[in-house]
Motif scaffolding. Structure first.
Motif, PDB file in Angstrom:
ATOM      1  N   MET A   1       0.852  -1.185   0.000  1.00 54.22           N
ATOM      2  CA  MET A   1       0.000   0.000   0.000  1.00 54.22           C
ATOM      3  C   MET A   1       0.891   1.239   0.000  1.00 54.22           C
ATOM      4  SD  MET A   1      -2.585   1.117   3.011  1.00 54.22           S
ATOM      5  CE  MET A   1      -3.931   2.139   2.605  1.00 54.22           C
ATOM      6  N   ASN A   2       0.633   2.156  -0.881  1.00 57.62           N
ATOM      7  CA  ASN A   2       1.335   3.433  -0.876  1.00 57.62           C
ATOM      8  C   ASN A   2       0.575   4.402   0.008  1.00 57.62           C
ATOM      9  OD1 ASN A   2       3.352   2.645  -2.669  1.00 57.62           O
ATOM     10  ND2 ASN A   2       2.019   3.008  -4.412  1.00 57.62           N
ATOM     11  N   ARG A   3       1.300   5.329   0.599  1.00 57.93           N
ATOM     12  CA  ARG A   3       0.633   6.296   1.468  1.00 57.93           C
ATOM     13  C   ARG A   3      -0.126   7.288   0.616  1.00 57.93           C
ATOM     14  NH1 ARG A   3       3.595  10.318   5.642  1.00 57.93           N
ATOM     15  NH2 ARG A   3       4.041  11.387   3.709  1.00 57.93           N
ATOM     16  N   ALA A   4      -1.422   7.225   0.721  1.00 57.79           N
ATOM     17  CA  ALA A   4      -2.288   8.136  -0.024  1.00 57.79           C
ATOM     18  C   ALA A   4      -2.593   9.354   0.844  1.00 57.79           C
ATOM     19  CB  ALA A   4      -3.587   7.433  -0.408  1.00 57.79           C
ATOM     20  N   GLU A   5      -2.722  10.475   0.202  1.00 58.46           N
ATOM     21  CA  GLU A   5      -3.149  11.667   0.929  1.00 58.46           C
ATOM     22  C   GLU A   5      -4.570  11.469   1.426  1.00 58.46           C
ATOM     23  OE1 GLU A   5      -1.368  14.408   1.818  1.00 58.46           O
ATOM     24  OE2 GLU A   5       0.344  13.337   0.989  1.00 58.46           O
ATOM     25  N   VAL A   6      -4.874  12.049   2.558  1.00 58.78           N
ATOM     26  CA  VAL A   6      -6.212  11.945   3.122  1.00 58.78           C
ATOM     27  C   VAL A   6      -7.119  12.934   2.396  1.00 58.78           C
ATOM     28  CG1 VAL A   6      -7.579  12.200   5.222  1.00 58.78           C
ATOM     29  CG2 VAL A   6      -5.250  11.254   5.342  1.00 58.78           C
ATOM     30  N   PRO A   7      -8.283  12.460   1.927  1.00 57.78           N
ATOM     31  CA  PRO A   7      -9.177  13.382   1.217  1.00 57.78           C
ATOM     32  C   PRO A   7      -9.677  14.490   2.142  1.00 57.78           C
ATOM     33  CG  PRO A   7     -10.238  11.239   1.574  1.00 57.78           C
ATOM     34  CD  PRO A   7      -8.823  11.117   2.049  1.00 57.78           C
ATOM     35  N   TYR A   8      -9.990  15.611   1.557  1.00 53.01           N
ATOM     36  CA  TYR A   8     -10.483  16.756   2.324  1.00 53.01           C
ATOM     37  C   TYR A   8     -11.976  16.690   2.594  1.00 53.01           C
ATOM     38  CZ  TYR A   8      -5.958  18.865   1.382  1.00 53.01           C
ATOM     39  OH  TYR A   8      -4.604  19.109   1.309  1.00 53.01           O
ATOM     40  N   THR A   9     -12.662  15.805   1.921  1.00 54.65           N
ATOM     41  CA  THR A   9     -14.097  15.639   2.136  1.00 54.65           C
ATOM     42  C   THR A   9     -14.411  14.146   2.211  1.00 54.65           C
ATOM     43  OG1 THR A   9     -14.584  15.593  -0.229  1.00 54.65           O
ATOM     44  CG2 THR A   9     -14.653  17.751   0.861  1.00 54.65           C
ATOM     45  N   GLY A  10     -15.558  13.843   2.767  1.00 56.22           N
ATOM     46  CA  GLY A  10     -15.999  12.459   2.857  1.00 56.22           C
ATOM     47  C   GLY A  10     -16.783  12.254   4.136  1.00 56.22           C
ATOM     48  N   ASP A  11     -17.390  11.080   4.227  1.00 59.61           N
ATOM     49  CA  ASP A  11     -18.130  10.801   5.451  1.00 59.61           C
ATOM     50  C   ASP A  11     -17.168  10.388   6.559  1.00 59.61           C
ATOM     51  OD1 ASP A  11     -17.473   8.141   4.911  1.00 59.61           O
ATOM     52  OD2 ASP A  11     -19.490   7.583   4.303  1.00 59.61           O
ATOM     53  N   LEU A  16     -12.007   8.644   8.895  1.00 64.54           N
ATOM     54  CA  LEU A  16     -11.286   7.984   9.988  1.00 64.54           C
ATOM     55  C   LEU A  16     -10.382   6.880   9.445  1.00 64.54           C
ATOM     56  CD1 LEU A  16     -14.139   7.744  12.656  1.00 64.54           C
ATOM     57  CD2 LEU A  16     -12.077   9.160  12.801  1.00 64.54           C
ATOM     58  N   ALA A  17     -10.901   6.078   8.534  1.00 62.79           N
ATOM     59  CA  ALA A  17     -10.099   4.999   7.938  1.00 62.79           C
ATOM     60  C   ALA A  17      -8.924   5.566   7.149  1.00 62.79           C
ATOM     61  CB  ALA A  17     -10.981   4.123   7.051  1.00 62.79           C
ATOM     62  N   ALA A  18      -9.150   6.639   6.417  1.00 65.01           N
ATOM     63  CA  ALA A  18      -8.073   7.236   5.615  1.00 65.01           C
ATOM     64  C   ALA A  18      -6.968   7.798   6.500  1.00 65.01           C
ATOM     65  CB  ALA A  18      -8.639   8.319   4.695  1.00 65.01           C
ATOM     66  N   TRP A  19      -7.342   8.472   7.585  1.00 65.54           N
ATOM     67  CA  TRP A  19      -6.323   9.020   8.483  1.00 65.54           C
ATOM     68  C   TRP A  19      -5.531   7.904   9.155  1.00 65.54           C
ATOM     69  CZ3 TRP A  19      -3.758  13.211   8.609  1.00 65.54           C
ATOM     70  CH2 TRP A  19      -4.330  14.419   8.194  1.00 65.54           C
ATOM     71  N   ASP A  21      -5.029   4.830   8.011  1.00 64.82           N
ATOM     72  CA  ASP A  21      -4.163   4.219   7.002  1.00 64.82           C
ATOM     73  C   ASP A  21      -2.981   5.113   6.644  1.00 64.82           C
ATOM     74  OD1 ASP A  21      -5.381   1.756   6.814  1.00 64.82           O
ATOM     75  OD2 ASP A  21      -6.666   2.335   5.136  1.00 64.82           O
ATOM     76  N   PHE A  22      -3.187   6.422   6.619  1.00 63.31           N
ATOM     77  CA  PHE A  22      -2.095   7.365   6.362  1.00 63.31           C
ATOM     78  C   PHE A  22      -0.989   7.185   7.405  1.00 63.31           C
ATOM     79  CE2 PHE A  22      -0.033  11.447   7.099  1.00 63.31           C
ATOM     80  CZ  PHE A  22       0.342  11.830   5.824  1.00 63.31           C
ATOM     81  N   HIS A  23      -1.385   7.131   8.670  1.00 60.76           N
ATOM     82  CA  HIS A  23      -0.392   7.001   9.737  1.00 60.76           C
ATOM     83  C   HIS A  23       0.218   5.604   9.766  1.00 60.76           C
ATOM     84  CE1 HIS A  23      -0.817  10.999  11.256  1.00 60.76           C
ATOM     85  NE2 HIS A  23      -2.122  10.855  11.361  1.00 60.76           N
ATOM     86  N   ARG A  24      -0.568   4.580   9.448  1.00 62.97           N
ATOM     87  CA  ARG A  24      -0.010   3.223   9.363  1.00 62.97           C
ATOM     88  C   ARG A  24       1.071   3.147   8.285  1.00 62.97           C
ATOM     89  NH1 ARG A  24      -5.924   0.403   9.373  1.00 62.97           N
ATOM     90  NH2 ARG A  24      -6.036  -0.250  11.560  1.00 62.97           N
ATOM     91  N   GLU A  25       0.800   3.725   7.140  1.00 61.33           N
ATOM     92  CA  GLU A  25       1.773   3.664   6.054  1.00 61.33           C
ATOM     93  C   GLU A  25       2.983   4.540   6.363  1.00 61.33           C
ATOM     94  OE1 GLU A  25       3.304   1.832   2.922  1.00 61.33           O
ATOM     95  OE2 GLU A  25       1.379   1.350   3.845  1.00 61.33           O
ATOM     96  N   THR A  26       2.798   5.591   7.144  1.00 60.99           N
ATOM     97  CA  THR A  26       3.915   6.432   7.557  1.00 60.99           C
ATOM     98  C   THR A  26       4.930   5.618   8.357  1.00 60.99           C
ATOM     99  OG1 THR A  26       2.535   8.417   7.511  1.00 60.99           O
ATOM    100  CG2 THR A  26       4.552   8.535   8.825  1.00 60.99           C
ATOM    101  N   VAL A  27       4.455   4.654   9.145  1.00 62.10           N
ATOM    102  CA  VAL A  27       5.369   3.777   9.888  1.00 62.10           C
ATOM    103  C   VAL A  27       6.368   3.141   8.916  1.00 62.10           C
ATOM    104  CG1 VAL A  27       5.542   1.635  11.244  1.00 62.10           C
ATOM    105  CG2 VAL A  27       3.746   3.327  11.771  1.00 62.10           C
TER     106      VAL A  27
END
Length: 166
Positions: A1-11, A16-19, A21-27
């Motif tokens: 999985m590549n670290r994807a930017e967190v979208p600025y909009t969404g439910d 929550l899942a995107a944030w 995953d962002f931090h998981r991939e940062t590890v």
């Protein structure tokens, strides 16, 4: 999985899942290119177990505890013992950083599957210290936990090999 930017909009569930995953991939990004010997060096005098590898193993244990035990209510082997409450921080015999990162990635995949489709307001199947816990609380806690330890990875990495995070 590549670290994807967190979208600025969404439910809320998607954000929550995107944030998380962002931090998981940062590890994984913080650990990229670290030498095996440096992965197990503890440069902080007051924190002799705080190594890059130990941080990854701790994050793996925390993912298991919160998603398998609390969210799903499953019984899983403990990552620590009464005799050694810091067991998850210690290097496992015969394992290196690559194995620790692979185990972390696999545990995050398990966590994602267990949380998939759960509403943030849903109560987890397990309890924590006898109390009911919402899925939202677990997701927010895991964002905080993973982000905080990414900061630790930055500091330890800079101390052991001079690589500075961004």
């Amino acid at each position: 999985m590549n670290r994807a930017e967190v979208p600025y909009t969404g439910d809320e569930p998607a954000l929550l899942a995107a944030w998380l995953d962002f931090h998981r991939e940062t590890v994984h990004l913080k650990c990229a290119g670290v030498a095996e010997a440096d992965a197990w060096r503890a440069p902080l005098p007051a924190s002799p177990l705080t190594t890059i590898g130990g941080l990854v193993q701790h994050l793996t244990a925390v993912e298991s505890m919160w998603f398998e035990q609390v969210v799903a209510g499953l019984e899983v082997p403990s990552h620590w013992t009464a005799e050694d409450p810091d067991l998850e921080w210690r290097r496992r015999p015969g394992e290196g950083l690559a194995e620790a990162l692979a185990a972390y990635r696999a545990q995050c995949d398990v966590s994602r599957r267990l949380a998939a489709g759960l509403a943030p307001d849903a109560l987890c199947a397990g309890r924590r210290h006898g109390s009911a816990v919402s899925v939202r609380w677990v997701l927010l806690h895991m964002i905080e936990e993973t982000a905080r330890h990414n900061g630790h990875l930055d500091a330890v990495r800079e101390c052991v090999d001079g690589v500075v995070g961004d």
